[in-house]
Write an enzyme that holds these catalytic residues in place. Structure first.
Site, PDB file in Angstrom:
ATOM      1  N   GLU A 166       0.853  -1.194   0.000  1.00  0.00           N
ATOM      2  CA  GLU A 166       0.000   0.000   0.000  1.00  0.00           C
ATOM      3  C   GLU A 166       0.887   1.243   0.000  1.00  0.00           C
ATOM      4  O   GLU A 166       1.896   1.294   0.713  1.00  0.00           O
ATOM      5  CB  GLU A 166      -0.879  -0.020   1.263  1.00  0.00           C
ATOM      6  CG  GLU A 166      -1.797   1.178   1.376  1.00  0.00           C
ATOM      7  CD  GLU A 166      -2.841   1.002   2.478  1.00  0.00           C
ATOM      8  OE1 GLU A 166      -3.449  -0.093   2.585  1.00  0.00           O
ATOM      9  OE2 GLU A 166      -3.030   1.960   3.236  1.00  0.00           O
TER      10      GLU A 166
ATOM     11  N   HIS B 147      -8.044   2.846  -3.577  1.00  0.00           N
ATOM     12  CA  HIS B 147      -8.941   2.937  -2.431  1.00  0.00           C
ATOM     13  C   HIS B 147      -9.993   3.983  -2.811  1.00  0.00           C
ATOM     14  O   HIS B 147      -9.678   4.964  -3.495  1.00  0.00           O
ATOM     15  CB  HIS B 147      -8.203   3.412  -1.180  1.00  0.00           C
ATOM     16  CG  HIS B 147      -7.119   2.476  -0.713  1.00  0.00           C
ATOM     17  ND1 HIS B 147      -6.681   2.436   0.585  1.00  0.00           N
ATOM     18  CD2 HIS B 147      -6.390   1.551  -1.374  1.00  0.00           C
ATOM     19  CE1 HIS B 147      -5.724   1.525   0.708  1.00  0.00           C
ATOM     20  NE2 HIS B 147      -5.520   0.979  -0.471  1.00  0.00           N
TER      21      HIS B 147
ATOM     22  N   GLN C 123      -6.846  -4.140   8.847  1.00  0.00           N
ATOM     23  CA  GLN C 123      -6.220  -3.048   9.582  1.00  0.00           C
ATOM     24  C   GLN C 123      -4.900  -3.571  10.162  1.00  0.00           C
ATOM     25  O   GLN C 123      -4.753  -4.777  10.391  1.00  0.00           O
ATOM     26  CB  GLN C 123      -7.182  -2.629  10.718  1.00  0.00           C
ATOM     27  CG  GLN C 123      -6.692  -1.536  11.619  1.00  0.00           C
ATOM     28  CD  GLN C 123      -6.492  -0.246  10.856  1.00  0.00           C
ATOM     29  OE1 GLN C 123      -5.477  -0.111  10.182  1.00  0.00           O
ATOM     30  NE2 GLN C 123      -7.417   0.677  10.961  1.00  0.00           N
TER      31      GLN C 123
END
Ligand code: FAD
Length: 294
Positions: free
Chosen positions: A17, A78, A177
């Site tokens: 990411e 995203h 997460q």
């Protein structure tokens, strides 16, 4: 490689990411990060979307396009819905279509007190966005999950029930997460599977390389800190270089344990640091899908 193919035949995914350059910074500054990440062979690189981001800001989609076209890697965007109306999402879908991007991490987003925009009400939850995206095109839709429960949820079980809504709405892949306690992740995994969530779940790993970043992240997401982690912090907190090394070592240790216990994938929050991503990749890649060509 298409997202749907990454985990075929029990393969473990390894994904990254990154975030777009800050406002006022030219988009080209991302090339330095991508030049460093290119040789690490991630299955895809996802690009975050600014909290309260608008359809007028195409940085996320532009970078996802660059990753695909200039670097030859798979990418994902995203996309948050809290501040976006149905018309905004339609416009963003059009921008994704023009850029040939089909992988979306569909999120609600967080309230941003500094946003000039007001929250919209078309999509109160990520599951509403996912259901809408399914009507808009042939997307591979991912969603977020929270091994220790989302901060607003009344319990982990309630949060998992809401996670199931996202999967039922069309999410076929989950990214977690960040967490520091692998046992907490596997407890969550057992509960998710028992609740009938059968899609791949990648474990989100954040290498903690500075005291400030750890404190910020933990306040934001409420991840619990195992004694092993807090001891490390206490020992090295006044030695930034040593703390960075210890943070990298902790992330490597966490990943090796997760992979040996059969996790579906590792989603590395690179924080746009090719150095840290390379150190971790060099250590763990030979252990993820050993023997398979990358
Ligand atoms: P939701 O799934 O809508 O859940 C939010 C809360 O509502 C949870 O407590 C859930 O239990 C509850 N809930 C869900 N559905 C229902 C329902 N139908 N009825 C009642 N309650 C419900 N944020 C950004 O702004 N940009 C990013 O790029 C970004 N990337 C992220 C990447 C990952 C891997 C993760 C884990 C998070 C990311 N976030 C990002 C943060 C995310 O936007 C926040 O965590 C946000 O608070 C929740 O988003 P969500 O999609 O999980 O929301």
């Amino acid at each position: 490689m298409q997202l749907s193919e990454i985990m075929k035949d029990g393969r473990t995914a390894f994904t990254f990411e990154i975030f777009p350059p800050k406002k006022d910074m030219p988009i080209d500054t991302i090339y330095k990060t991508l030049d460093g990440l290119r040789g690490l062979h991630p299955d895809f690189i996802s690009v975050t979307y600014g909290a309260g981001g608008s359809a007028a800001d195409t940085k996320t989609a532009d970078i996802a396009q660059i990753i695909k076209e200039k670097y030859g890697l798979e990418s994902a965007v995203h996309l948050t819905c809290l501040y976006n109306t149905r018309e905004d999402i339609d416009l963003i879908c059009e921008q994704l279509r023009e850029r040939n991007i089909r992988n979306i991490l569909a999120l609600r987003g967080d309230f941003n007190p500094n946003s000039e925009r007001k929250p919209a009400s078309d999509f109160p939850h990520a599951s509403d966005l996912i259901a809408y995206l399914k009507t808009k095109g042939d997307y591979h839709i991912m969603a977020a999950c929270y091994p220790e429960g989302h901060q607003e949820a009344e319990s982990l079980d309630a949060d998992i029930a809401n996670l199931k809504r996202k999967v039922d709405a069309g999410a076929t892949h989950l990214l977690s997460q960040l967490f520091f306690d692998n046992d907490a992740f596997f407890r969550f995994l057992d509960k998710a599977r028992a609740a009938g969530i059968n899609v791949p779940i990648e474990a989100g790993i954040m290498p903690c390389t500075s005291k400030a970043s750890i404190e910020r992240m933990v306040t934001m997401c409420g991840a619990s800190l195992p004694a092993k982690f807090t001891r490390m912090m206490a020992k090295y907190q006044n030695y930034p270089d040593a703390l960075k090394e210890a943070g990298i070592a902790y992330a490597i240790d966490q990943i090796i344990d997760l992979v040996s216990r059969g996790v579906d994938g590792i989603h590395l929050y690179t924080m746009n640091s090719p150095y840290v991503a390379k150190r971790i990749s060099d250590a763990v890649l030979p252990l993820i899908n050993p023997g398979a060509a990358r």
